[in-house]
Design a protein around this motif. Structure first.
Motif, PDB file in Angstrom:
ATOM      1  N   THR A  52      -4.244   3.222  11.337  1.00 49.22           N
ATOM      2  CA  THR A  52      -5.699   3.191  11.213  1.00 49.22           C
ATOM      3  C   THR A  52      -6.239   4.599  10.955  1.00 49.22           C
ATOM      4  OG1 THR A  52      -5.798   1.311  12.735  1.00 49.22           O
ATOM      5  CG2 THR A  52      -7.834   2.524  12.356  1.00 49.22           C
ATOM      6  N   GLY A  53      -5.681   5.602  11.636  1.00 48.87           N
ATOM      7  CA  GLY A  53      -6.117   6.973  11.414  1.00 48.87           C
ATOM      8  C   GLY A  53      -5.839   7.457  10.014  1.00 48.87           C
ATOM      9  N   LEU A  54      -4.793   6.932   9.404  1.00 46.90           N
ATOM     10  CA  LEU A  54      -4.491   7.298   8.029  1.00 46.90           C
ATOM     11  C   LEU A  54      -5.564   6.807   7.083  1.00 46.90           C
ATOM     12  CD1 LEU A  54      -2.510   8.486   5.951  1.00 46.90           C
ATOM     13  CD2 LEU A  54      -1.325   6.309   5.942  1.00 46.90           C
ATOM     14  N   ALA A  80       0.373   9.441  16.422  1.00 50.31           N
ATOM     15  CA  ALA A  80      -0.093   8.700  17.596  1.00 50.31           C
ATOM     16  C   ALA A  80       1.088   8.002  18.245  1.00 50.31           C
ATOM     17  CB  ALA A  80      -1.168   7.684  17.204  1.00 50.31           C
ATOM     18  N   THR A  81       0.949   7.648  19.528  1.00 53.92           N
ATOM     19  CA  THR A  81       1.994   6.900  20.215  1.00 53.92           C
ATOM     20  C   THR A  81       1.968   5.427  19.843  1.00 53.92           C
ATOM     21  OG1 THR A  81       0.492   6.620  22.096  1.00 53.92           O
ATOM     22  CG2 THR A  81       2.017   8.491  22.165  1.00 53.92           C
ATOM     23  N   ASP A  82       0.855   4.958  19.276  1.00 51.19           N
ATOM     24  CA  ASP A  82       0.690   3.562  18.870  1.00 51.19           C
ATOM     25  C   ASP A  82       0.731   3.484  17.343  1.00 51.19           C
ATOM     26  OD1 ASP A  82       0.061   0.883  18.633  1.00 51.19           O
ATOM     27  OD2 ASP A  82      -2.094   1.199  18.930  1.00 51.19           O
ATOM     28  N   PRO A  83       1.623   2.693  16.751  1.00 49.27           N
ATOM     29  CA  PRO A  83       1.712   2.638  15.289  1.00 49.27           C
ATOM     30  C   PRO A  83       0.442   2.112  14.634  1.00 49.27           C
ATOM     31  CG  PRO A  83       3.032   0.898  16.289  1.00 49.27           C
ATOM     32  CD  PRO A  83       2.603   1.790  17.386  1.00 49.27           C
ATOM     33  N   VAL A  84      -0.232   1.167  15.274  1.00 47.97           N
ATOM     34  CA  VAL A  84      -1.482   0.635  14.707  1.00 47.97           C
ATOM     35  C   VAL A  84      -2.540   1.744  14.654  1.00 47.97           C
ATOM     36  CG1 VAL A  84      -3.302  -1.083  14.964  1.00 47.97           C
ATOM     37  CG2 VAL A  84      -0.935  -1.671  15.547  1.00 47.97           C
ATOM     38  N   GLN A  85      -2.613   2.543  15.709  1.00 46.56           N
ATOM     39  CA  GLN A  85      -3.564   3.652  15.724  1.00 46.56           C
ATOM     40  C   GLN A  85      -3.215   4.688  14.650  1.00 46.56           C
ATOM     41  OE1 GLN A  85      -3.804   5.642  19.511  1.00 46.56           O
ATOM     42  NE2 GLN A  85      -5.147   7.264  18.748  1.00 46.56           N
ATOM     43  N   ALA A  86      -1.942   4.983  14.487  1.00 48.82           N
ATOM     44  CA  ALA A  86      -1.538   5.942  13.462  1.00 48.82           C
ATOM     45  C   ALA A  86      -1.885   5.420  12.073  1.00 48.82           C
ATOM     46  CB  ALA A  86      -0.037   6.218  13.567  1.00 48.82           C
ATOM     47  N   ARG A 123       0.832  -1.199   0.000  1.00 50.15           N
ATOM     48  CA  ARG A 123       0.000   0.000   0.000  1.00 50.15           C
ATOM     49  C   ARG A 123       0.867   1.249   0.000  1.00 50.15           C
ATOM     50  NH1 ARG A 123      -4.763  -1.745  -1.807  1.00 50.15           N
ATOM     51  NH2 ARG A 123      -5.521  -3.518  -0.574  1.00 50.15           N
ATOM     52  N   PRO A 124       0.347   2.365  -0.545  1.00 50.44           N
ATOM     53  CA  PRO A 124       1.146   3.606  -0.613  1.00 50.44           C
ATOM     54  C   PRO A 124       1.132   4.377   0.699  1.00 50.44           C
ATOM     55  CG  PRO A 124      -0.980   3.983  -1.637  1.00 50.44           C
ATOM     56  CD  PRO A 124      -0.971   2.530  -1.236  1.00 50.44           C
ATOM     57  N   VAL A 125       1.473   3.669   1.788  1.00 51.73           N
ATOM     58  CA  VAL A 125       1.476   4.315   3.098  1.00 51.73           C
ATOM     59  C   VAL A 125       2.796   4.027   3.806  1.00 51.73           C
ATOM     60  CG1 VAL A 125      -1.033   4.267   3.350  1.00 51.73           C
ATOM     61  CG2 VAL A 125       0.323   2.338   4.165  1.00 51.73           C
ATOM     62  N   GLN A 126       3.116   4.894   4.746  1.00 55.90           N
ATOM     63  CA  GLN A 126       4.377   4.800   5.456  1.00 55.90           C
ATOM     64  C   GLN A 126       4.197   5.366   6.867  1.00 55.90           C
ATOM     65  OE1 GLN A 126       7.929   7.569   4.783  1.00 55.90           O
ATOM     66  NE2 GLN A 126       8.510   5.802   3.508  1.00 55.90           N
TER      67      GLN A 126
END
Length: 469
Positions: free
Chosen positions: A464-466, A456-462, A409-412
């Motif tokens: 997901t927010g994207l 976010a402090t949590d990578p999964v949350q960051a 995916r085009p995300v980082q």
């Protein structure tokens, strides 16, 4: 109120015999299309329904009054607001002399002006002196940067109704539009009143302009105030009449958004009114940050830092990025205004580079900008635990220093020195195999990474927010 279609249900916005009512009558009399007037009135009313009127079309920025005109930016259907304006003729020097001489001949009326008030009676006094202070329909000329050639268009009509409200709150704005600032009017009334008193007493008239000299036991103007003390003097006397002081009132609640700038006159030799309004809006943002103890170099996320200076010293580049990210008159990534481009040129940068940096600043302030500008090697700990958490959910990521790039995916995600994860998206579009052209090191030859979404402090949350496109 004239000019509004019958049955429109619009209630009069001003009391009869008020400055706003007189202005609106003249504006509606100058209109050639009542439908646009009704639309403009709806625009103005809608724009006053939320904070700063920025919720939708029709929001009118604070009108700016200058000699012979009033202007404001009105939000229409496009992202960039339109510049609307009403022009009117200024009074001639002879008209001003006749008007102010008539005012100075009435001590109570002159005292009110010197006290900062503009009574409605000045209209009849001016008329008796042969001067029409209030503009007529034939005096008003609308203009707007929109493609509508209506007379007026709905944006100019919205400004017209907002100007009526402004004049009810501050009648001095009408005198400025007619050619004289409040200070100039008061100075001339004081001078003419003093000359009149000296002439009636048989003393030679003073030569030169300016306010009369202070007299012992009185104030400028002497009996011009007809026995009345200025408001400031009365208040000071009441305050210092006793040593007992009442408790200070509770602080007012912090506004949800920074306030609009005031009305700045456009006078010969004075700074540009638009530039002053731009700087005042930025000062309001910085003042709100100081009051709320939120540093100006913090991002727009939920963090609230209260343990260091809310107004830190910033480099010229960082301050330009902060302006681009937080100033209400500047646009963002996809629509770069001329002012935005000028700000970029002032620091020797490209507008697109400044837009990307502003996006990083909105994401995390100075910490977010540092993540954009430099890669680094984080120590063992939170970074490794975050990568393991993503792997445990089956999310494949390649690693390059502090950057984790999705394999399909085009995300980082970029790990910041503040311990937060900053999401990025590739704006160049998918590469071969929908892998964004990413190389082994996590970089991309054709990638165009943009900060997007909250940190976010949590990578999964960051992540997901994207979200996903």
């Amino acid at each position: 109120m004239s000019g509004i279609a019958p049955g429109s249900g619009a209630a009069p916005a001003h009391p009869a015999g008020s400055w706003g009512a007189a202005w609106s009558r003249a504006m509606e009399g100058a209109a050639r299309d009542t439908a646009r007037l009704a639309r403009g009135r709806a625009y103005a009313d809608t724009g006053r329904g939320g904070p700063r009127g920025a919720a939708g079309a029709g929001a009118v920025s604070a009108p700016r009054v200058g000699t012979g005109r009033v202007l404001a930016y009105v939000r229409g259907s496009r992202a960039r607001p339109y510049r609307a304006e009403w022009r009117l003729p200024v009074l001639s020097e002879e008209e001003w002399v006749a008007f102010l001489t008539a005012v100075a001949a009435r001590p109570v009326l002159a005292a009110a002006l010197l006290d900062g008030e503009v009574p409605w009676d000045v209209v009849s006094v001016a008329q008796a002196a042969g001067v029409r202070l209030l503009p007529g329909a034939e005096d008003l000329l609308p203009a707007c940067s929109c493609p509508d050639h209506g007379h007026p268009c709905k944006h100019a009509a919205a400004l017209g109704y907002e100007t009526g409200r402004l004049l009810d709150a501050d009648p001095w704005a009408l005198l400025l539009m007619r050619g004289r600032s409040a200070e100039a009017v008061r100075t001339e009334v004081a001078r003419l009143g003093a000359d009149r008193i000296e002439t009636s007493a048989g003393r030679p008239r003073r030569r030169g302009g300016g306010a009369p000299p202070r007299r012992s036991g009185g104030h400028a103007g002497g009996s011009l105030c007809d026995g009345r003390r200025p408001r400031a003097t009365r208040l000071a006397t009441e305050v210092f009449a006793t040593s007992v002081r009442p408790p200070l009132p509770e602080p007012q609640p912090l506004p949800d958004v920074a306030s609009e700038p005031g009305v700045y006159p456009e006078l010969p030799g004075a700074p540009d009114a638009d530039a002053l309004a731009f700087l005042a809006a930025d000062a309001a943002v910085r003042a709100r940050c100081a009051l709320s103890a939120v540093p100006v170099d913090a991002g727009a996320g939920p963090r609230r830092v209260v343990d260091h200076d809310p107004l830190p010293e910033l480099s010229r580049w960082h301050d330009a990025v902060r302006l681009a990210a937080t100033h209400p008159q500047l646009t963002g990534r996809r629509t770069l205004s001329a002012r935005f481009a000028g700000l970029a040129r002032s620091v020797g940068r490209d507008p697109l580079e400044l837009a990307r940096a502003a996006a990083a600043w909105r994401q995390g302030g100075s910490a977010g900008l540092a993540v954009l500008e430099a890669a680094w090697d984080p120590p063992a700990g939170d970074f490794d635990r975050g990568r393991s958490a993503l792997a445990g959910l089956g999310i494949g990521m390649t690693i390059h220093r502090n950057q984790l790039t999705h394999t399909t995916r085009p995300v980082q995600l970029r790990f910041g020195g503040d311990g937060r994860w900053y999401p990025y998206r590739d704006a160049s579009g998918p590469g071969p195999g929908d892998r964004c052209g990413s190389g082994r090191d996590g970089s991309a030859d054709a990638a165009d990474w943009w900060p997007e979404g909250p940190s976010a402090t949590d990578p999964v949350q960051a992540l997901t927010g994207l979200g996903q496109r």
